[in-house]
Scaffold this active site. Structure first.
Site, PDB file in Angstrom:
ATOM      1  N   HIS A   1      17.496  -7.453  -5.134  1.00 19.88           N
ATOM      2  CA  HIS A   1      16.874  -8.559  -4.396  1.00 19.88           C
ATOM      3  C   HIS A   1      17.418  -9.898  -4.909  1.00 19.88           C
ATOM      4  CE1 HIS A   1      14.119  -5.883  -2.492  1.00 19.88           C
ATOM      5  NE2 HIS A   1      13.271  -5.763  -3.474  1.00 19.88           N
TER       6      HIS A   1
ATOM      7  N   SER B   1       5.112  -7.595   6.582  1.00 14.39           N
ATOM      8  CA  SER B   1       5.261  -6.425   5.717  1.00 14.39           C
ATOM      9  C   SER B   1       4.937  -6.786   4.259  1.00 14.39           C
ATOM     10  CB  SER B   1       6.703  -5.896   5.841  1.00 14.39           C
ATOM     11  OG  SER B   1       6.902  -4.797   5.015  1.00 14.39           O
TER      12      SER B   1
ATOM     13  N   LYS C   1      11.218  -6.288   1.582  1.00 14.11           N
ATOM     14  CA  LYS C   1      10.641  -5.841   2.856  1.00 14.11           C
ATOM     15  C   LYS C   1      11.613  -5.883   4.033  1.00 14.11           C
ATOM     16  CE  LYS C   1       7.444  -4.496   1.755  1.00 14.11           C
ATOM     17  NZ  LYS C   1       7.410  -3.368   0.771  1.00 14.11           N
TER      18      LYS C   1
HETATM   19  P1  A3P Z   1       6.664  -2.288   7.381  1.00 14.69           P
HETATM   20  O1  A3P Z   1       5.728  -2.797   6.323  1.00 14.69           O
HETATM   21  O2  A3P Z   1       6.856  -3.299   8.482  1.00 14.69           O
HETATM   22  O3  A3P Z   1       6.297  -0.952   7.912  1.00 14.69           O
HETATM   23  P2  A3P Z   1      11.501  -2.625   1.627  1.00 14.69           P
HETATM   24  O4  A3P Z   1      11.923  -1.232   1.365  1.00 14.69           O
HETATM   25  O5  A3P Z   1      12.611  -3.619   1.646  1.00 14.69           O
HETATM   26  O6  A3P Z   1      10.380  -3.027   0.721  1.00 14.69           O
HETATM   27  O7  A3P Z   1      10.940  -2.681   3.128  1.00 14.69           O
HETATM   28  C1  A3P Z   1       9.790  -1.965   3.486  1.00 14.69           C
HETATM   29  C2  A3P Z   1       9.694  -1.996   4.994  1.00 14.69           C
HETATM   30  O8  A3P Z   1      10.728  -1.174   5.538  1.00 14.69           O
HETATM   31  C3  A3P Z   1       8.360  -1.446   5.504  1.00 14.69           C
HETATM   32  O9  A3P Z   1       8.098  -2.153   6.718  1.00 14.69           O
HETATM   33  C4  A3P Z   1       8.746   0.006   5.740  1.00 14.69           C
HETATM   34  O10 A3P Z   1       7.882   0.698   6.601  1.00 14.69           O
HETATM   35  C5  A3P Z   1      10.124  -0.173   6.360  1.00 14.69           C
HETATM   36  N1  A3P Z   1      10.921   1.053   6.345  1.00 14.69           N
HETATM   37  C6  A3P Z   1      11.241   1.828   5.290  1.00 14.69           C
HETATM   38  N2  A3P Z   1      11.936   2.913   5.697  1.00 14.69           N
HETATM   39  C7  A3P Z   1      12.041   2.807   7.044  1.00 14.69           C
HETATM   40  C8  A3P Z   1      12.642   3.621   8.059  1.00 14.69           C
HETATM   41  N3  A3P Z   1      13.224   4.783   7.777  1.00 14.69           N
HETATM   42  N4  A3P Z   1      12.565   3.196   9.345  1.00 14.69           N
HETATM   43  C9  A3P Z   1      11.964   2.042   9.660  1.00 14.69           C
HETATM   44  N5  A3P Z   1      11.374   1.230   8.755  1.00 14.69           N
HETATM   45  C10 A3P Z   1      11.411   1.614   7.466  1.00 14.69           C
END
Ligand code: A3P
Length: 288
Positions: free
Chosen positions: A100, A130, A45
């Site tokens: 990870h 998140s 996240k």
């Molecule tokens: P949120 O749940 O706060 O919206 P991961 O890919 O490590 O699992 O992280 C997911 C988080 O990164 C989510 O956060 C997602 O919305 C955010 N995320 C993914 N792409 C993004 C982007 N282009 N800009 C901003 N946040 C992004």
């Protein structure tokens, strides 16, 4: 399903059974890193799928083909997941991967290679929020319970991939020298073209302003949310149910303010600070 059925234990870490197996972990241990491989490492996240969009664009000078034709998990696969062995032969050099895993679980060939690492960190208060929502939508993770219960588990390292502070400590204390670059989700959010430029320079790519801006446009939250190759809409709802919470949920800085009570902020901040006491690095966020 109980935790025993959902997760396997590996070096003290809980890993989702759906995507990890003894076979995939053996595959990682024996994986041969190439000198031009690029690995984006994150605690869950913190911006993993964002990097799955950014990296192929940087490595291919802004060519959109990979992000428009290959699902994120196959174009920049997770090092530790089962899909790697399936898609491995289709990866073009220079290969991009995400992980990870903590530094200690990198295979021997990683240390012998010159592969580069981009470590992306995010304010842990936003990470936990998140992660909480992701646990609601992902059937292969345990039920998150209340936010209070989830917060305790996060701080105790009882969720998938363990303790956030252990992850950060492991990657901040490597001997990788100029093979590793650190960047935050917040830096990417505040000025994506600048973040893309510094990642490109780190990877030895001198991209024009035009290409940098094109990459930033295609990696914006809204563009990615509408990219079926990147928004997990290809994954059956039985695994990730976007009606419960979309993978690309809010994509903002500071959503924690809507979720933490004052007591939770105090407890969270003091626990994290205590665990990082004596470390040679400082966090770029004020956790209070
Ligand atoms: P949120 O749940 O706060 O919206 P991961 O890919 O490590 O699992 O992280 C997911 C988080 O990164 C989510 O956060 C997602 O919305 C955010 N995320 C993914 N792409 C993004 C982007 N282009 N800009 C901003 N946040 C992004």
């Amino acid at each position: 399903m109980s935790c025993d059925e959902l997760y396997l234990q590996y070096h003290g870490l809980l890993l989702p059974n759906l995507t990890h197996s003894e076979k995939s972990l053996k595959f990682v241990r024996e994986f041969k890193f190439e000198d031009d491989d690029v690995l984006a490492v994150t605690f869950p996240k913190s911006g993993t799928i964002w990097m799955q969009e950014i990296l192929p664009l940087i490595l291919n000078d802004g060519d959109l083909t990979p992000i428009q034709t290959i699902p994120n998990y196959d174009r920049i696969p997770w090092l530790e997941e089962e899909r790697l062995s399936v898609v491995m032969d289709q990866l073009k050099s220079p290969r991009g991967m995400v992980s990870h895993f903590p530094y200690e679980l990198m295979p021997a060939s990683f240390h012998q290679s010159k592969a580069k690492v981009i470590y992306v960190m995010r304010n842990p208060k936003d990470v936990v929020v998140s992660f909480y929502y992701f646990h609601q939508s992902a059937s292969f993770l345990e039920d998150p319970g209340t936010f209070e219960e989830f917060l305790d588990k996060f701080l105790e390292g009882k969720l998938a991939f363990g303790k956030w502070t252990d992850h950060v400590k492991s990657w901040r204390n490597t001997k990788l020298g100029d093979r590793i670059m650190y960047i935050t989700y917040e830096e990417m959010k505040e000025d994506l073209p600048a973040a893309v430029r510094s990642m490109s320079s780190f990877l030895g790519k001198n991209l024009s302003d035009e290409v940098i801006n094109k990459i930033a446009y295609h990696c914006s939250f809204n563009t990615m949310k509408n990219n079926p190759m990147s928004n997990f809409s290809l994954i059956p709802k039985v695994y990730i149910d976007s009606d419960k919470s979309p993978f690309l949920r809010k994509g903002i800085i500071g959503d924690w303010k809507k979720h933490f009570t004052c007591d939770q902020v105090r407890h969270f901040s003091s626990t994290i600070k205590k665990e990082l006491e004596g470390e040679s690095f400082t966090l770029p966020w004020n956790l209070d």
